[in-house]
Design a protein around this motif. Structure first.
Motif, PDB file in Angstrom:
ATOM      1  N   ARG A   8      46.961  30.811  47.127  1.00 45.29           N
ATOM      2  CA  ARG A   8      47.535  30.360  45.869  1.00 45.29           C
ATOM      3  C   ARG A   8      46.730  30.924  44.709  1.00 45.29           C
ATOM      4  NH1 ARG A   8      48.934  26.377  47.529  1.00 45.29           N
ATOM      5  NH2 ARG A   8      50.000  25.372  45.835  1.00 45.29           N
ATOM      6  N   TRP A   9      47.398  31.037  43.599  1.00 42.18           N
ATOM      7  CA  TRP A   9      46.731  31.420  42.362  1.00 42.18           C
ATOM      8  C   TRP A   9      46.136  30.162  41.759  1.00 42.18           C
ATOM      9  CZ3 TRP A   9      46.029  36.361  41.362  1.00 42.18           C
ATOM     10  CH2 TRP A   9      46.904  37.296  41.928  1.00 42.18           C
ATOM     11  N   ASP A  10      44.899  30.242  41.306  1.00 45.59           N
ATOM     12  CA  ASP A  10      44.337  29.089  40.598  1.00 45.59           C
ATOM     13  C   ASP A  10      44.591  29.272  39.101  1.00 45.59           C
ATOM     14  OD1 ASP A  10      42.317  30.759  39.551  1.00 45.59           O
ATOM     15  OD2 ASP A  10      40.741  29.947  40.850  1.00 45.59           O
ATOM     16  N   HIS A  11      44.251  28.285  38.325  1.00 47.13           N
ATOM     17  CA  HIS A  11      44.561  28.330  36.897  1.00 47.13           C
ATOM     18  C   HIS A  11      43.659  29.289  36.131  1.00 47.13           C
ATOM     19  CE1 HIS A  11      47.697  25.373  37.086  1.00 47.13           C
ATOM     20  NE2 HIS A  11      46.933  24.653  37.879  1.00 47.13           N
ATOM     21  N   GLY A  12      42.644  29.843  36.789  1.00 50.68           N
ATOM     22  CA  GLY A  12      41.782  30.841  36.176  1.00 50.68           C
ATOM     23  C   GLY A  12      42.234  32.264  36.458  1.00 50.68           C
ATOM     24  N   GLY A  13      43.364  32.424  37.142  1.00 58.03           N
ATOM     25  CA  GLY A  13      43.872  33.752  37.460  1.00 58.03           C
ATOM     26  C   GLY A  13      43.288  34.360  38.725  1.00 58.03           C
ATOM     27  N   ASN A  14      42.647  33.533  39.541  1.00 59.28           N
ATOM     28  CA  ASN A  14      42.059  33.996  40.800  1.00 59.28           C
ATOM     29  C   ASN A  14      43.021  33.733  41.950  1.00 59.28           C
ATOM     30  OD1 ASN A  14      39.483  34.572  39.544  1.00 59.28           O
ATOM     31  ND2 ASN A  14      39.237  32.358  39.436  1.00 59.28           N
ATOM     32  N   LEU A  15      43.019  34.631  42.916  1.00 55.44           N
ATOM     33  CA  LEU A  15      43.806  34.448  44.130  1.00 55.44           C
ATOM     34  C   LEU A  15      42.896  33.850  45.195  1.00 55.44           C
ATOM     35  CD1 LEU A  15      46.353  34.780  45.815  1.00 55.44           C
ATOM     36  CD2 LEU A  15      45.659  37.156  46.251  1.00 55.44           C
ATOM     37  N   SER A  56      39.966  41.112  57.387  1.00 58.74           N
ATOM     38  CA  SER A  56      39.232  41.766  56.302  1.00 58.74           C
ATOM     39  C   SER A  56      40.044  42.906  55.677  1.00 58.74           C
ATOM     40  CB  SER A  56      37.869  42.262  56.787  1.00 58.74           C
ATOM     41  OG  SER A  56      38.010  43.172  57.850  1.00 58.74           O
ATOM     42  N   ALA A  57      40.751  43.680  56.475  1.00 59.64           N
ATOM     43  CA  ALA A  57      41.580  44.759  55.937  1.00 59.64           C
ATOM     44  C   ALA A  57      42.720  44.201  55.097  1.00 59.64           C
ATOM     45  CB  ALA A  57      42.116  45.635  57.067  1.00 59.64           C
ATOM     46  N   ALA A  58      43.307  43.085  55.529  1.00 49.90           N
ATOM     47  CA  ALA A  58      44.388  42.453  54.766  1.00 49.90           C
ATOM     48  C   ALA A  58      43.862  41.911  53.440  1.00 49.90           C
ATOM     49  CB  ALA A  58      45.040  41.347  55.585  1.00 49.90           C
ATOM     50  N   VAL A  59      42.696  41.284  53.457  1.00 45.23           N
ATOM     51  CA  VAL A  59      42.117  40.743  52.230  1.00 45.23           C
ATOM     52  C   VAL A  59      41.789  41.878  51.260  1.00 45.23           C
ATOM     53  CG1 VAL A  59      40.108  39.541  51.269  1.00 45.23           C
ATOM     54  CG2 VAL A  59      41.285  38.608  53.260  1.00 45.23           C
ATOM     55  N   GLN A  60      41.257  42.974  51.766  1.00 47.45           N
ATOM     56  CA  GLN A  60      40.954  44.107  50.893  1.00 47.45           C
ATOM     57  C   GLN A  60      42.226  44.636  50.243  1.00 47.45           C
ATOM     58  OE1 GLN A  60      37.720  45.402  50.159  1.00 47.45           O
ATOM     59  NE2 GLN A  60      38.976  46.259  48.516  1.00 47.45           N
ATOM     60  N   ARG A  61      43.293  44.748  51.024  1.00 44.88           N
ATOM     61  CA  ARG A  61      44.574  45.211  50.460  1.00 44.88           C
ATOM     62  C   ARG A  61      45.124  44.224  49.446  1.00 44.88           C
ATOM     63  NH1 ARG A  61      48.714  47.645  54.308  1.00 44.88           N
ATOM     64  NH2 ARG A  61      49.942  47.378  52.420  1.00 44.88           N
ATOM     65  N   ALA A  62      45.003  42.927  49.723  1.00 46.97           N
ATOM     66  CA  ALA A  62      45.467  41.921  48.763  1.00 46.97           C
ATOM     67  C   ALA A  62      44.720  42.076  47.441  1.00 46.97           C
ATOM     68  CB  ALA A  62      45.281  40.522  49.333  1.00 46.97           C
ATOM     69  N   TYR A  63      43.424  42.277  47.542  1.00 48.36           N
ATOM     70  CA  TYR A  63      42.625  42.475  46.324  1.00 48.36           C
ATOM     71  C   TYR A  63      43.072  43.743  45.597  1.00 48.36           C
ATOM     72  CZ  TYR A  63      38.749  43.488  43.244  1.00 48.36           C
ATOM     73  OH  TYR A  63      37.999  43.792  42.139  1.00 48.36           O
ATOM     74  N   ASP A  64      43.176  44.845  46.326  1.00 45.88           N
ATOM     75  CA  ASP A  64      43.539  46.119  45.715  1.00 45.88           C
ATOM     76  C   ASP A  64      44.918  46.081  45.062  1.00 45.88           C
ATOM     77  OD1 ASP A  64      41.125  47.186  46.617  1.00 45.88           O
ATOM     78  OD2 ASP A  64      42.041  48.190  48.352  1.00 45.88           O
ATOM     79  N   GLU A  65      45.869  45.418  45.710  1.00 48.88           N
ATOM     80  CA  GLU A  65      47.254  45.454  45.259  1.00 48.88           C
ATOM     81  C   GLU A  65      47.650  44.326  44.320  1.00 48.88           C
ATOM     82  OE1 GLU A  65      49.706  45.815  48.797  1.00 48.88           O
ATOM     83  OE2 GLU A  65      48.427  47.438  49.564  1.00 48.88           O
ATOM     84  N   GLN A  70      44.284  42.834  37.524  1.00 49.98           N
ATOM     85  CA  GLN A  70      44.682  41.651  36.769  1.00 49.98           C
ATOM     86  C   GLN A  70      43.496  40.939  36.112  1.00 49.98           C
ATOM     87  OE1 GLN A  70      47.946  41.277  36.416  1.00 49.98           O
ATOM     88  NE2 GLN A  70      48.144  43.023  37.786  1.00 49.98           N
ATOM     89  N   GLY A  71      42.284  41.335  36.467  1.00 50.08           N
ATOM     90  CA  GLY A  71      41.105  40.743  35.843  1.00 50.08           C
ATOM     91  C   GLY A  71      40.589  39.489  36.512  1.00 50.08           C
ATOM     92  N   GLY A  72      41.212  39.063  37.606  1.00 53.43           N
ATOM     93  CA  GLY A  72      40.753  37.869  38.314  1.00 53.43           C
ATOM     94  C   GLY A  72      39.880  38.239  39.498  1.00 53.43           C
ATOM     95  N   ARG A  73      39.631  37.253  40.325  1.00 55.48           N
ATOM     96  CA  ARG A  73      38.851  37.444  41.551  1.00 55.48           C
ATOM     97  C   ARG A  73      39.706  37.068  42.741  1.00 55.48           C
ATOM     98  NH1 ARG A  73      34.529  33.313  40.956  1.00 55.48           N
ATOM     99  NH2 ARG A  73      34.596  33.596  43.185  1.00 55.48           N
ATOM    100  N   ALA A  78      39.448  31.337  53.838  1.00 56.73           N
ATOM    101  CA  ALA A  78      39.800  31.336  55.265  1.00 56.73           C
ATOM    102  C   ALA A  78      38.651  31.860  56.123  1.00 56.73           C
ATOM    103  CB  ALA A  78      41.062  32.158  55.503  1.00 56.73           C
ATOM    104  N   GLU A  79      38.049  33.006  55.724  1.00 53.80           N
ATOM    105  CA  GLU A  79      37.000  33.613  56.534  1.00 53.80           C
ATOM    106  C   GLU A  79      35.798  34.102  55.730  1.00 53.80           C
ATOM    107  OE1 GLU A  79      38.234  36.394  59.520  1.00 53.80           O
ATOM    108  OE2 GLU A  79      39.945  35.153  60.121  1.00 53.80           O
ATOM    109  N   GLY A  80      35.848  33.939  54.421  1.00 56.37           N
ATOM    110  CA  GLY A  80      34.716  34.283  53.586  1.00 56.37           C
ATOM    111  C   GLY A  80      34.484  35.761  53.350  1.00 56.37           C
ATOM    112  N   PHE A  81      35.503  36.592  53.553  1.00 57.42           N
ATOM    113  CA  PHE A  81      35.340  38.037  53.335  1.00 57.42           C
ATOM    114  C   PHE A  81      35.305  38.318  51.838  1.00 57.42           C
ATOM    115  CE2 PHE A  81      37.174  42.288  52.666  1.00 57.42           C
ATOM    116  CZ  PHE A  81      36.245  43.030  53.371  1.00 57.42           C
ATOM    117  N   ASP A  82      34.369  39.140  51.424  1.00 57.32           N
ATOM    118  CA  ASP A  82      34.224  39.530  50.019  1.00 57.32           C
ATOM    119  C   ASP A  82      34.730  40.958  49.864  1.00 57.32           C
ATOM    120  OD1 ASP A  82      33.525  39.439  47.352  1.00 57.32           O
ATOM    121  OD2 ASP A  82      31.417  39.919  47.727  1.00 57.32           O
ATOM    122  N   PRO A  83      35.905  41.167  49.243  1.00 50.59           N
ATOM    123  CA  PRO A  83      36.449  42.512  49.138  1.00 50.59           C
ATOM    124  C   PRO A  83      35.596  43.406  48.238  1.00 50.59           C
ATOM    125  CG  PRO A  83      37.772  40.982  47.859  1.00 50.59           C
ATOM    126  CD  PRO A  83      36.767  40.170  48.618  1.00 50.59           C
TER     127      PRO A  83
END
Length: 85
Positions: A8-15, A56-65, A70-73, A78-83
């Motif tokens: 979910r998106w939080d109110h700070g613009g983070n996914l 981890s590959a899915a999270v990286q793609r979510a971040y990239d795409e 968008q300026g968020g984080r 779920a697993e603590g992966f840091d893209p």
């Protein structure tokens, strides 16, 4: 295999990634069931399936795409992966 991320998106613009599921390629019924069970009372739910075998590959793609420009984080609860930026 594909990786379905639910979050979910939080109110700070983070996914915020809350769940990760491995699904068979093309198994739209399973994807639909998981997405439909997701809480979306506030209209902030997010879901996307990626044609990759690892979380981890899915999270990286979510971040990239969806997040990078968008300026968020992206926060992976779920697993603590840091893209990578």
């Amino acid at each position: 295999m594909s990786t379905l991320l639910l979050g979910r998106w939080d109110h700070g613009g983070n996914l915020v990634i809350e769940e990760s599921h491995q699904v068979e390629d093309g198994d739209q019924d399973t994807i639909d069931g998981l997405v439909n069970d997701q809480d979306n009372d506030d209209g902030m739910a997010w879901a996307c399936a990626f044609d990759v075998d690892s979380h981890s590959a899915a999270v990286q793609r979510a971040y990239d795409e969806s997040v990078r420009d968008q300026g968020g984080r992206l926060i992976d609860e779920a697993e603590g992966f840091d893209p990578a930026d």
